[in-house]
Write a protein that holds these residues in place. Sequence first.
Motif, PDB file in Angstrom:
ATOM      1  N   ARG A 120     -29.441  13.442 -47.145  1.00 42.82           N
ATOM      2  CA  ARG A 120     -30.804  13.945 -47.252  1.00 42.82           C
ATOM      3  C   ARG A 120     -30.775  15.462 -47.396  1.00 42.82           C
ATOM      4  O   ARG A 120     -29.860  16.132 -46.915  1.00 42.82           O
ATOM      5  CB  ARG A 120     -31.621  13.524 -46.028  1.00 42.82           C
ATOM      6  N   GLN A 121     -31.781  15.983 -48.067  1.00 52.58           N
ATOM      7  CA  GLN A 121     -31.847  17.415 -48.329  1.00 52.58           C
ATOM      8  C   GLN A 121     -33.105  17.980 -47.656  1.00 52.58           C
ATOM      9  O   GLN A 121     -34.164  18.084 -48.265  1.00 52.58           O
ATOM     10  CB  GLN A 121     -31.881  17.684 -49.838  1.00 52.58           C
ATOM     11  N   PRO A 122     -33.005  18.339 -46.370  1.00 48.83           N
ATOM     12  CA  PRO A 122     -34.193  18.849 -45.667  1.00 48.83           C
ATOM     13  C   PRO A 122     -34.520  20.269 -46.097  1.00 48.83           C
ATOM     14  O   PRO A 122     -33.651  21.041 -46.513  1.00 48.83           O
ATOM     15  CB  PRO A 122     -33.769  18.799 -44.200  1.00 48.83           C
ATOM     16  N   GLY A 123     -35.793  20.614 -45.998  1.00 51.21           N
ATOM     17  CA  GLY A 123     -36.216  21.986 -46.205  1.00 51.21           C
ATOM     18  C   GLY A 123     -36.138  22.739 -44.886  1.00 51.21           C
ATOM     19  O   GLY A 123     -35.088  22.816 -44.253  1.00 51.21           O
ATOM     20  N   GLN A 124     -37.261  23.258 -44.468  1.00 43.74           N
ATOM     21  CA  GLN A 124     -37.297  23.970 -43.188  1.00 43.74           C
ATOM     22  C   GLN A 124     -37.084  22.999 -42.037  1.00 43.74           C
ATOM     23  O   GLN A 124     -37.694  21.937 -41.982  1.00 43.74           O
ATOM     24  CB  GLN A 124     -38.634  24.688 -43.029  1.00 43.74           C
ATOM     25  N   VAL A 125     -36.196  23.352 -41.111  1.00 46.46           N
ATOM     26  CA  VAL A 125     -35.932  22.555 -39.909  1.00 46.46           C
ATOM     27  C   VAL A 125     -36.205  23.439 -38.694  1.00 46.46           C
ATOM     28  O   VAL A 125     -35.639  24.524 -38.568  1.00 46.46           O
ATOM     29  CB  VAL A 125     -34.486  22.039 -39.867  1.00 46.46           C
ATOM     30  N   THR A 126     -37.076  22.978 -37.824  1.00 39.33           N
ATOM     31  CA  THR A 126     -37.398  23.707 -36.596  1.00 39.33           C
ATOM     32  C   THR A 126     -37.227  22.765 -35.418  1.00 39.33           C
ATOM     33  O   THR A 126     -37.848  21.697 -35.377  1.00 39.33           O
ATOM     34  CB  THR A 126     -38.840  24.241 -36.627  1.00 39.33           C
ATOM     35  N   VAL A 127     -36.388  23.146 -34.479  1.00 39.84           N
ATOM     36  CA  VAL A 127     -36.182  22.354 -33.264  1.00 39.84           C
ATOM     37  C   VAL A 127     -37.000  22.985 -32.145  1.00 39.84           C
ATOM     38  O   VAL A 127     -36.919  24.193 -31.904  1.00 39.84           O
ATOM     39  CB  VAL A 127     -34.697  22.286 -32.889  1.00 39.84           C
ATOM     40  N   LEU A 128     -37.777  22.150 -31.474  1.00 44.70           N
ATOM     41  CA  LEU A 128     -38.677  22.614 -30.418  1.00 44.70           C
ATOM     42  C   LEU A 128     -38.345  21.891 -29.116  1.00 44.70           C
ATOM     43  O   LEU A 128     -37.916  20.730 -29.130  1.00 44.70           O
ATOM     44  CB  LEU A 128     -40.132  22.321 -30.792  1.00 44.70           C
ATOM     45  N   PRO A 129     -38.551  22.543 -27.990  1.00 39.76           N
ATOM     46  CA  PRO A 129     -38.350  21.845 -26.713  1.00 39.76           C
ATOM     47  C   PRO A 129     -39.428  20.807 -26.499  1.00 39.76           C
ATOM     48  O   PRO A 129     -40.606  21.054 -26.742  1.00 39.76           O
ATOM     49  CB  PRO A 129     -38.452  22.981 -25.675  1.00 39.76           C
ATOM     50  N   ASP A 130     -39.022  19.648 -26.072  1.00 35.30           N
ATOM     51  CA  ASP A 130     -39.958  18.600 -25.683  1.00 35.30           C
ATOM     52  C   ASP A 130     -40.166  18.698 -24.174  1.00 35.30           C
ATOM     53  O   ASP A 130     -39.544  19.520 -23.499  1.00 35.30           O
ATOM     54  CB  ASP A 130     -39.403  17.230 -26.075  1.00 35.30           C
ATOM     55  N   ARG A 155     -29.272  19.422 -38.609  1.00 41.21           N
ATOM     56  CA  ARG A 155     -29.204  19.645 -40.056  1.00 41.21           C
ATOM     57  C   ARG A 155     -27.938  19.019 -40.640  1.00 41.21           C
ATOM     58  O   ARG A 155     -27.961  18.418 -41.721  1.00 41.21           O
ATOM     59  CB  ARG A 155     -29.254  21.141 -40.359  1.00 41.21           C
ATOM     60  N   GLU A 156     -26.809  19.137 -39.935  1.00 42.88           N
ATOM     61  CA  GLU A 156     -25.564  18.528 -40.413  1.00 42.88           C
ATOM     62  C   GLU A 156     -25.689  17.008 -40.473  1.00 42.88           C
ATOM     63  O   GLU A 156     -25.162  16.370 -41.396  1.00 42.88           O
ATOM     64  CB  GLU A 156     -24.405  18.945 -39.506  1.00 42.88           C
ATOM     65  N   GLU A 157     -26.387  16.419 -39.484  1.00 47.71           N
ATOM     66  CA  GLU A 157     -26.577  14.972 -39.493  1.00 47.71           C
ATOM     67  C   GLU A 157     -27.398  14.539 -40.704  1.00 47.71           C
ATOM     68  O   GLU A 157     -27.091  13.528 -41.352  1.00 47.71           O
ATOM     69  CB  GLU A 157     -27.269  14.524 -38.203  1.00 47.71           C
TER      70      GLU A 157
END
Length: 398
Positions: free
Chosen positions: A204-214, A196-198
């Motif tokens: 850029r103004q992201p909304g929902q951010v979800t990180v998932l394991p690949d 999100r910081e990047e």
Amino acid sequence: MDPVTHAASGAALMLALPRRPATRWAIPLAAAVAAMPDLDIVLASGPLQFLQLHRGFTHALLYVPLLALLCTLAARPLWKRTTPGHWSAAGVWLLCCGLLLLHIWLDCITTYGTMIFLPFSAERVRLNAVFIIDLLLTLPLLGAAWYSWRAGRHLPPDPQGGCPSAPRAARLVLVWCLVYPCLAMLCNGWQTRHFREELLREGRQPGQVTVLPDAFAPLFWRAIYEEQQPNGRVIRADGLDILGRIHQRGFPRPALPESLRAALMAQSQTCATFLDFSLLPFCAPLPPDLRPAAPDAAPALNGQQDAATHPQQLRGYLQIVDERFGSSLALVRRIMRLRAGGGGPPFQLWVELGYGPDGRPQLLRQRLRLPDSGRDSGWTRPRVPSPPALLPWCLGLY
């Protein structure tokens, strides 16, 4: 989590005990009980039932004591009086409770979502710690179970008549089943903040951010997020490495409009179930070769004439896909396509829409496809969601 990991965790838990009843069924029974909740897929006759039942009531905390009782009855060799070193029925019931709770834990740490609060809530718990198949969990479980079983065969007989065990390795791997996902969740939290910081540094103004394991997590992760663009909201999925660096940029896909989402959920039980299950779904036009050959009789549009007689421009065909089930790794994507038989993503909703004079979307037909499991509803008419009766409520079929 995959069935092999569940079965191996059950065998490891049995071998982690200082002794066990002297029956060759002890370890297989423990493995079967640990995998038992996934038998819910046998009850699913179609794709809608699959979404409603899988990781549903057989994974709910409220039903653990009852399911453990059924498993205890099936595991009679463990408490049968003629079995040397047999346990009490109450002891076997406690073991079954532990095996079922271990299964629920291993499912909660994945990304699919487990409805552990049924029947009071259909909330899906997904801790996003490990991929659906994680070798850092499965291989230690298999290795520890094999080592403990082989080492126990060379120990002197148990004075109480049971089978001796060499539980140290099995106990260590059970601790690993708790510690490793917790470490992965910490890594996920760091990846989410860093990503999100990047994005913010890029303006850029992201909304929902979800990180998932690949696949091969924690070496690789996927960041799924939405952002506003001039032509509307889009969904992106970027591939990350263990240091949070982007190794693959995702292609922007149109996000499902909230107004259309609400309309579909209000008009169809199938759509409501799928969209409740999905996470940041995107939509795209359904290719012409996948559309029905010819529109058949369909419901009227807002009291107007039959939809089959409306001009074709008043019809729309969309496919709605959950971006969560994918991978940023080319090899894994090829394997997933082979598993699905070339049918695309494992969870898909196709809809046929009509639009009345007021411009509001009307769901004409729908098709729920789960290529990975071979389930396909075909094109069907929508059924408006209705309050469930007592038994469906108890099973969480909302």
